[in-house]
Enzyme design. Structure first.
Site, PDB file in Angstrom:
ATOM      1  N   HIS A   1      89.068  70.082   2.513  1.00  7.53           N
ATOM      2  CA  HIS A   1      88.483  71.313   3.053  1.00  7.53           C
ATOM      3  C   HIS A   1      89.333  71.906   4.150  1.00  7.53           C
ATOM      4  CE1 HIS A   1      87.114  69.426   6.859  1.00  7.53           C
ATOM      5  NE2 HIS A   1      86.917  68.345   6.126  1.00  7.53           N
TER       6      HIS A   1
ATOM      7  N   CYS B   1      87.161  62.795   5.441  1.00  7.69           N
ATOM      8  CA  CYS B   1      87.575  63.901   4.595  1.00  7.69           C
ATOM      9  C   CYS B   1      89.034  64.269   4.847  1.00  7.69           C
ATOM     10  CB  CYS B   1      86.683  65.113   4.830  1.00  7.69           C
ATOM     11  SG  CYS B   1      85.011  64.878   4.191  1.00  7.69           S
TER      12      CYS B   1
END
Length: 242
Positions: free
Chosen positions: A202, A218
């Site tokens: 992301h 992440c």
């Protein structure tokens, strides 16, 4: 290979499911635009090798879906972490996203001996993971639903705790999309065996975190790079993290 935290991955032959280990968001329905999933057979066609504009243009201020993404002071980012075409040394088939944690690089293999390389930020100690998965879903300006474990560690996030409204079938709460949302302008949702692992590739507003290991597992990119990667990979794209 099952995705796992690095400590479990190295310590056990059969790792626990990834969703039970960590992640940077909890499972929730998508918010923001998504793309239909194509049927993928063989190598994905990624077209001609991209010719990128100067860094000043790539990382300049951008207006996107009503949001203004600030310019990145690219001169303060090590050049190796700026988006560029390099020789493909991954050994993976064309159209594969490869994250090399040792160097904090993400590659998108092009199938012509080259790859696009992006700099990334990764999980801090105890939140690392590795293995094979795929892009299960894509979103533009996603809402962020921090997992309960993260909220317990960081009480200031309590205001973003989500709850499921059974009468409406809608998740309520979370952080609204926006420039300070930790998922940034784009998110690629990491799935394994058809299930959401809670890990994401992301965007992120904190450009200085690129090249660092500071996240809750992440893979974060600068927002301008997340937009570029999102535009190039369809759902179903294989992901390798090693």
């Amino acid at each position: 290979m099952i995705l796992s935290s690095r400590r479990q991955f190295l310590g056990f032959a059969a790792a626990a499911p990834l969703a039970a280990v960590a992640g940077c968001t909890q499972t929730a329905p998508p918010e923001g635009g998504t793309t239909p999933r194509p049927t993928i057979t063989g190598a994905m066609p990624f077209g001609p090798e991209p010719r990128f504009p100067p860094f000043s243009e790539m990382y300049g201020q951008k207006n996107d879906d009503g949001f203004t993404i600030p310019a990145i002071p690219y001169e303060r980012v090590p050049e190796r972490y700026l988006r560029q075409v390099v020789r493909d040394t991954t050994g993976e088939k064309p159209g594969t996203v490869v994250v090399e944690t040792r160097n904090h690089y993400l590659y998108l293999t092009l199938g012509n001996g080259n790859a696009i390389r992006y700099g990334v930020g990764l999980g801090r100690e105890g939140f690392e993971w590795s293995g094979r998965a795929e892009v299960g879903r894509k979103a533009r300006w996603p809402r962020w639903f921090p997992p309960a474990e993260m909220i317990d560690r960081e009480p200031d996030l309590e205001k973003y705790r989500a709850s499921y409204n059974a009468s409406t079938g809608i998740w309520e709460g979370g952080m609204e999309p926006g420039i300070m949302n930790p998922l940034g302008a784009r998110a690629l949702y990491v799935y394994q065996d058809g299930k959401d692992t809670l890990y994401r590739l992301h965007g992120n507003p904190v450009w200085s975190s690129i090249g660092q290991s500071v996240s809750s597992g992440c893979v974060r990119l600068m927002n301008q790079d997340a937009i570029d990667l999102h535009s190039r990979v369809p759902e179903g794209t294989p992901i390798v993290v090693r």
